[in-house]
Design a protein around this motif. Sequence first.
Motif: not given
Lengths: 207, 207, 207
Positions: A197-200, A202, A204-207
Amino acid sequence: MLLSILYVIGITAEAMTGALSAGRKEMDWFGVMLVASATAIGGGTVRDILLGHYPLTWVANPEYLAITCLAGLLTTGLAHWVIKFKGVFIRLDTIGLIAFSIIGTKVALNLGLHPSICMVSALVTGVFGGLLRDLICRQTPLVLHKELYASVAFAASGLYLVLLAFEISEPVATIVTLVSGYLLRMSAVRFGWHLPSFHLESDDPLH
Amino acid sequence: MLLSILYVIGITAEAMTGALSAGRKEMDWFGVMLVASATAIGGGTVRDILLGHYPLTWVANPEYLAITCLAGLLTTGLAHWVIKFKGVFIRLDTIGLIAFSIIGTKVALNLGLHPSICMVSALVTGVFGGLLRDLICRQTPLVLHKELYASVAFAASGLYLVLLAFEISEPVATIVTLVSGYLLRMSAVRFGWHLPSFHLESDDPLH
Amino acid sequence: MLLSILYVIGITAEAMTGALSAGRKEMDWFGVMLVASATAIGGGTVRDILLGHYPLTWVANPEYLAITCLAGLLTTGLAHWVIKFKGVFIRLDTIGLIAFSIIGTKVALNLGLHPSICMVSALVTGVFGGLLRDLICRQTPLVLHKELYASVAFAASGLYLVLLAFEISEPVATIVTLVSGYLLRMSAVRFGWHLPSFHLESDDPLH
């Protein structure tokens, strides 16, 4: 014929899991029937809409809708029994998943679509019912976290296509796919296999 | 003709309830128009997609979409007035529900579908707009908890079909269905009638 | 041709923003590919279903689906790089938005639909992918709150239609629309332009 029986088993088991989700949200009987039906026949419905494959199965055969509504309502009385025999339901749900996957593959094949789209069609048939259930019940979609589930639908479809490509007869291909898919899924449940699985973390990086 | 007038009343009232939900989520004007339109014409849209009934009503008649956007925007200025006259809106919403139900029944009848599917078509037309509103606004779908709502759509459709089966003329069947459905729904609101609900407290039985 | 290149840039950028959302919800690789694809090609899919425009783009051209799945998976390894170059992604995302908007307008024009429906088609193409992403990831739909986004899709479509109405050639209309839309959106981001929003604090007025 075999596939029709497995399809009915599959929609019944799926409808019951849908009804349990509705019960956890304290829905009324209409909500129970809606969530049960969306879980059981929502995947095939989304598939047919995406492929433009009309009429929808349950529009042409309203008895399937009657089965899912009835299975949902029965679950309101049998919930504790269903939960007690959890192991049986995981098995029935798995049989349903593989049956949905084979049916989805066949629908796309009959429309003359590319093999990769046949596998996507299997995936949508097998997985989107549970996704709809979780959207309506406002749960984090389990299918996006759980042990191999979508992957089993995808792999089963691929195996079925390969078997047909080697000119294995349809009934044999169906049975081989069912047994292999069943063993793969039950092994995944037993041994806790899952996709990475993919845990991120950070914000709100793009919005 | 009567039905067209009632349809416009219905989409206007539904658009206004949608706009109020958008306002509670502090959406911008685009969000208000989207939620208003989804609430008002989402049910008919889902019905037409499920039945393969193209073109969609609002694609062929963009003026309906203009009405729902406008009703949504007006609500941003008139919200307190709308809330004050809550009782009027419940009445308009009920008239809309029965009108949607009759329209949904007629669409499916004209496609030659089974009576049970005609009733499902009525249900989808009447109920799925509110369901879409609650999904977009991330509210627990009210329609799955509230006093008789879906059941009224279903019952109204059944009554309409029975009246037609007895060769009652369409305008008379429409008016009888409207009055009966209106009384049933308003009684349900007044006396708090509702379907039994299904409470399940166990944690996560199947997943 | 230009539009095809911009379309591929757009779906790649959108798939990457989708994958980031999936990562924040700790989804597995299947979830990442699903959310990436829904974000990138969900808008066009919803548009084609609403307009009855079959076959869907990705069903006829499965390579687009392969691109979005691959872009999603790559993002799981490149997330920190993607976040670092946030500014680049906002630019690519904007180019994608205008390209989607022009493509949506052209699809509806080719079906002979009313100009207002062409603009709605542009809006759906540009905006519904992000809306689906936020529904699946259970986020409050950003597109309903953010600086001008839907409005840019709508305005770009209107400009494109006006240019065609003045018999400007298609390639010129495309480039003028792209540049104008790009400048409008980037100005909105820089200066924080946004539509007025509608705040309503009252509790539960109609339900």
